[in-house]
Design a protein around this motif. Structure first.
Motif, PDB file in Angstrom:
ATOM      1  N   PHE A 201       0.860  -1.181   0.000  1.00  0.00           N
ATOM      2  CA  PHE A 201       0.000   0.000   0.000  1.00  0.00           C
ATOM      3  C   PHE A 201       0.893   1.228   0.000  1.00  0.00           C
ATOM      4  CE2 PHE A 201      -1.989   3.338   2.691  1.00  0.00           C
ATOM      5  CZ  PHE A 201      -2.943   3.744   1.776  1.00  0.00           C
ATOM      6  N   THR A 202       0.655   2.147  -0.958  1.00  0.00           N
ATOM      7  CA  THR A 202       1.602   3.245  -1.152  1.00  0.00           C
ATOM      8  C   THR A 202       1.065   4.607  -0.698  1.00  0.00           C
ATOM      9  OG1 THR A 202       0.940   3.216  -3.498  1.00  0.00           O
ATOM     10  CG2 THR A 202       3.032   2.201  -2.937  1.00  0.00           C
ATOM     11  N   GLY A 203       0.402   4.635   0.456  1.00  0.00           N
ATOM     12  CA  GLY A 203       0.166   5.896   1.142  1.00  0.00           C
ATOM     13  C   GLY A 203      -1.175   6.570   0.940  1.00  0.00           C
ATOM     14  N   ASP A 204      -1.463   7.516   1.840  1.00  0.00           N
ATOM     15  CA  ASP A 204      -2.743   8.221   1.975  1.00  0.00           C
ATOM     16  C   ASP A 204      -3.844   7.258   2.406  1.00  0.00           C
ATOM     17  OD1 ASP A 204      -1.675  10.689   1.511  1.00  0.00           O
ATOM     18  OD2 ASP A 204      -2.715  11.062  -0.371  1.00  0.00           O
ATOM     19  N   LEU A 205      -3.685   6.766   3.612  1.00  0.00           N
ATOM     20  CA  LEU A 205      -4.706   5.899   4.192  1.00  0.00           C
ATOM     21  C   LEU A 205      -5.941   6.711   4.574  1.00  0.00           C
ATOM     22  CD1 LEU A 205      -5.241   2.946   5.086  1.00  0.00           C
ATOM     23  CD2 LEU A 205      -4.351   3.573   7.339  1.00  0.00           C
ATOM     24  N   VAL A 206      -5.732   7.961   5.004  1.00  0.00           N
ATOM     25  CA  VAL A 206      -6.827   8.826   5.452  1.00  0.00           C
ATOM     26  C   VAL A 206      -6.751  10.170   4.726  1.00  0.00           C
ATOM     27  CG1 VAL A 206      -6.983   7.729   7.710  1.00  0.00           C
ATOM     28  CG2 VAL A 206      -5.466   9.699   7.407  1.00  0.00           C
ATOM     29  N   ASN A 207      -7.781  10.980   4.931  1.00  0.00           N
ATOM     30  CA  ASN A 207      -7.770  12.337   4.391  1.00  0.00           C
ATOM     31  C   ASN A 207      -6.981  13.287   5.281  1.00  0.00           C
ATOM     32  OD1 ASN A 207      -9.465  11.382   2.395  1.00  0.00           O
ATOM     33  ND2 ASN A 207     -11.330  12.144   3.368  1.00  0.00           N
ATOM     34  N   ASP A 320       4.718   9.623  -3.689  1.00  0.00           N
ATOM     35  CA  ASP A 320       4.630  10.678  -4.699  1.00  0.00           C
ATOM     36  C   ASP A 320       5.565  10.361  -5.871  1.00  0.00           C
ATOM     37  OD1 ASP A 320       4.969  13.181  -6.140  1.00  0.00           O
ATOM     38  OD2 ASP A 320       4.146  14.199  -4.392  1.00  0.00           O
ATOM     39  N   PRO A 321       5.046  10.303  -7.108  1.00  0.00           N
ATOM     40  CA  PRO A 321       5.901   9.932  -8.251  1.00  0.00           C
ATOM     41  C   PRO A 321       6.978  10.949  -8.582  1.00  0.00           C
ATOM     42  CG  PRO A 321       3.719  10.629  -9.000  1.00  0.00           C
ATOM     43  CD  PRO A 321       3.643  10.513  -7.508  1.00  0.00           C
ATOM     44  N   THR A 322       6.870  12.183  -8.074  1.00  0.00           N
ATOM     45  CA  THR A 322       7.940  13.151  -8.348  1.00  0.00           C
ATOM     46  C   THR A 322       9.239  12.768  -7.644  1.00  0.00           C
ATOM     47  OG1 THR A 322       7.240  14.616  -6.523  1.00  0.00           O
ATOM     48  CG2 THR A 322       6.308  15.047  -8.701  1.00  0.00           C
ATOM     49  N   HIS A 323       9.161  11.892  -6.646  1.00  0.00           N
ATOM     50  CA  HIS A 323      10.364  11.390  -5.996  1.00  0.00           C
ATOM     51  C   HIS A 323      11.197  10.596  -6.998  1.00  0.00           C
ATOM     52  CE1 HIS A 323      12.213   8.997  -2.404  1.00  0.00           C
ATOM     53  NE2 HIS A 323      12.985   9.998  -2.770  1.00  0.00           N
ATOM     54  N   TRP A 324      10.536   9.732  -7.751  1.00  0.00           N
ATOM     55  CA  TRP A 324      11.231   8.953  -8.790  1.00  0.00           C
ATOM     56  C   TRP A 324      11.774   9.887  -9.865  1.00  0.00           C
ATOM     57  CZ3 TRP A 324      10.408   8.077 -14.099  1.00  0.00           C
ATOM     58  CH2 TRP A 324      11.100   7.000 -14.652  1.00  0.00           C
ATOM     59  N   GLN A 325      10.937  10.831 -10.302  1.00  0.00           N
ATOM     60  CA  GLN A 325      11.327  11.728 -11.381  1.00  0.00           C
ATOM     61  C   GLN A 325      12.525  12.591 -10.997  1.00  0.00           C
ATOM     62  OE1 GLN A 325       9.795  11.807 -14.472  1.00  0.00           O
ATOM     63  NE2 GLN A 325      11.437  13.189 -15.095  1.00  0.00           N
ATOM     64  N   SER A 326      12.561  13.027  -9.733  1.00  0.00           N
ATOM     65  CA  SER A 326      13.592  13.975  -9.302  1.00  0.00           C
ATOM     66  C   SER A 326      14.871  13.302  -8.813  1.00  0.00           C
ATOM     67  CB  SER A 326      13.043  14.866  -8.171  1.00  0.00           C
ATOM     68  OG  SER A 326      11.910  15.579  -8.585  1.00  0.00           O
ATOM     69  N   ILE A 327      14.755  12.128  -8.191  1.00  0.00           N
ATOM     70  CA  ILE A 327      15.897  11.525  -7.501  1.00  0.00           C
ATOM     71  C   ILE A 327      16.132  10.064  -7.886  1.00  0.00           C
ATOM     72  CG2 ILE A 327      16.786  10.825  -5.233  1.00  0.00           C
ATOM     73  CD1 ILE A 327      15.507  13.305  -4.058  1.00  0.00           C
ATOM     74  N   ILE A 328      15.106   9.252  -7.765  1.00  0.00           N
ATOM     75  CA  ILE A 328      15.297   7.800  -7.798  1.00  0.00           C
ATOM     76  C   ILE A 328      15.782   7.286  -9.143  1.00  0.00           C
ATOM     77  CG2 ILE A 328      14.172   5.570  -7.436  1.00  0.00           C
ATOM     78  CD1 ILE A 328      14.523   7.307  -4.912  1.00  0.00           C
ATOM     79  N   LYS A 329      15.256   7.819 -10.230  1.00  0.00           N
ATOM     80  CA  LYS A 329      15.586   7.253 -11.543  1.00  0.00           C
ATOM     81  C   LYS A 329      17.056   7.451 -11.911  1.00  0.00           C
ATOM     82  CE  LYS A 329      13.986  11.199 -14.370  1.00  0.00           C
ATOM     83  NZ  LYS A 329      15.203  11.498 -15.111  1.00  0.00           N
ATOM     84  N   THR A 338       9.883   1.287  -8.752  1.00  0.00           N
ATOM     85  CA  THR A 338       9.287   2.176  -7.757  1.00  0.00           C
ATOM     86  C   THR A 338       7.773   2.147  -7.930  1.00  0.00           C
ATOM     87  OG1 THR A 338      11.221   3.636  -7.727  1.00  0.00           O
ATOM     88  CG2 THR A 338       9.149   4.549  -6.903  1.00  0.00           C
ATOM     89  N   LEU A 339       7.061   1.997  -6.818  1.00  0.00           N
ATOM     90  CA  LEU A 339       5.597   1.973  -6.832  1.00  0.00           C
ATOM     91  C   LEU A 339       5.081   3.209  -6.110  1.00  0.00           C
ATOM     92  CD1 LEU A 339       5.051  -1.802  -5.958  1.00  0.00           C
ATOM     93  CD2 LEU A 339       5.059  -0.727  -8.220  1.00  0.00           C
ATOM     94  N   SER A 340       4.220   3.970  -6.786  1.00  0.00           N
ATOM     95  CA  SER A 340       3.703   5.232  -6.254  1.00  0.00           C
ATOM     96  C   SER A 340       2.198   5.326  -6.466  1.00  0.00           C
ATOM     97  CB  SER A 340       4.395   6.417  -6.936  1.00  0.00           C
ATOM     98  OG  SER A 340       5.786   6.424  -6.700  1.00  0.00           O
TER      99      SER A 340
END
Length: 409
Positions: A201-207, A320-329, A338-340
């Motif tokens: 599960f990749t986050g935002d369980l609640v509001n 957040d997929p911007t993590h992959w775009q900015s750093i991880i890739k 990476t799963l987002s």
């Protein structure tokens, strides 16, 4: 609902009324051809509906503010307000472009503006009807219209024991938005029917508040996976978007949320990793706290990688997929997958007939599905729940099934 800014709401309601006036006067060429009785009836229905929605919205908003809670009634009237507004906005936009053409034409006709074209008006009404039906479906059935997205991913260095290893991912539950227990249960049964080897599960369980998940803990706790269930936090899980009485109260809320992950059998990875072992081989599952451009940068990938063999096959959970775009890739240490989540596909768009479009594309270059860079993959789940707009139009809630495979030599 601890803090609501009323001035922006007032401005929004004024804008909605302006759209309503523009839309109604756009009907004038058709109304003048009807009798007085018919015209008065249409006038009453049109403005009566608008008035009912606006007054009911304001009444339920006032009540919700008193009890500091987003009530089901308020959610329903927000939906009605949005559907009514978007439907008329489509009609108004078509009228507006026609009026620009009429204005230009009047310059060449000595200031005399030509009448509105009735064919254009009928086309606008037809488009508005289609949008109305689409949004009506979205707020009733679409938001629980779970779809399973399956794909196979091939890797040269996948350990042999993990051939055909099945990952099942969901993201963005937003439990505080749910209003149909039986529909959610069907989604959970659909997850289990995929027979996952590993569930993530990749986050935002609640509001906003941890207590939102309490009615659903038992249901999500019934998810099963042979090699475990793992999770990370998303930007909404930290309670950043409501006003707390003090920092301690906010911190306690987060601690409760972490406990609720455990109560569901989810192992929460907070800049940590877990080794998934199978038949004497292993892969590294990394999980970071939320890191996103514009949404807080708490996650520390270096901490998550601490103690991991650089040669291990690695999967990262990062909301957040911007993590992959900015750093991880482009990270020196290769992270294979990476799963987002996070984007929800904006809960509105088109994915049919080879078309893939959502307004969210103007914020996120990769907003749903698979992306690849130098044999490093990102998969963005469209979300299991919904937020803000209590519906989904064209972008359905998703259960992702990824099967890992070794590339052919």
């Amino acid at each position: 609902m601890r803090s609501v800014r009323l001035f922006p709401i007032a401005l929004l309601l004024v804008f909605i009324l302006l759209v309503d006036f523009y839309a109604f006067q756009g009907l004038e060429p058709l109304l003048i051809k009807t009798g007085r009785t018919t015209k008065d009836a249409i006038f009453g229905i049109y403005w009566g509906t608008t008035g009912l929605i606006l007054i009911s919205f304001l009444f339920t908003l006032r009540r919700a503010l008193k009890i500091a809670k987003l009530t089901t009634a308020l959610k329903n009237w927000i939906n009605a307000l949005l559907v009514n507004f978007v439907t008329k906005l489509v009609f108004v936009l078509l009228l507006f472009f026609q009026d620009i053409f009429r204005l230009v034409a009047s310059v060449f006709r000595g200031g005399i503006m030509p009448a509105r074209n009735e064919t254009v008006i009928f086309i606008g009404l037809a488009l508005a009807l289609l949008i109305f039906l689409a949004f009506l479906h979205g707020v009733t059935l679409g938001k629980y219209n779970y779809k399973v997205h399956k794909l196979d991913l091939y890797f040269d260095d996948l350990p042999e024991a993990f051939q055909d290893f099945k990952l099942v991912q969901i993201s963005d539950v937003h439990a505080g938005s749910f209003d149909n227990a039986s529909a959610v249960e069907k989604g959970i049964k659909l997850i289990n029917s995929q027979e996952p080897d590993l569930f993530v599960f990749t986050g935002d369980l609640v509001n906003n508040q941890s207590e939102e998940i309490l009615p659903w803990i038992g249901k999500f706790g019934r998810i099963t996976a042979k090699y475990g269930k793992y999770s990370v936090l998303g930007n909404h899980d930290y309670g950043d978007y409501i006003q707390w009485n003090n920092h301690h109260e906010k911190a306690i809320n987060l601690e409760h949320l972490k406990k609720y992950h455990a109560d569901m059998g989810f192992e929460l990875l907070l800049d940590q990793h877990a080794l998934i072992k199978k038949d004497g081989q292993e892969i590294a599952l990394l999980g970071v706290e939320n890191w996103g451009l514009g949404f807080g940068q708490r996650g520390d990938i270096k901490k998550a990688l601490s103690g991991v063999d650089p040669n291990d096959f690695k999967i990262l959970l990062s909301h957040d997929p911007t993590h992959w775009q900015s750093i991880i890739k482009d990270l020196p240490v290769k992270i294979h997958l990476t799963l987002s989540g996070h984007t929800h596909g904006m809960q509105f768009g088109i994915e049919a007939l080879g078309i893939k479009w959502s307004p969210v594309k103007y914020r996120y270059p990769h907003w749903a599905g698979l992306a690849e860079h130098n044999k490093r993959y990102l998969y963005i789940n469209r979300g299991f729940g919904f937020l803000g707009f209590s519906g989904r139009v064209g972008i359905w809630p998703e259960i992702t099934v990824i099967t890992l495979k070794r590339s052919e030599p």
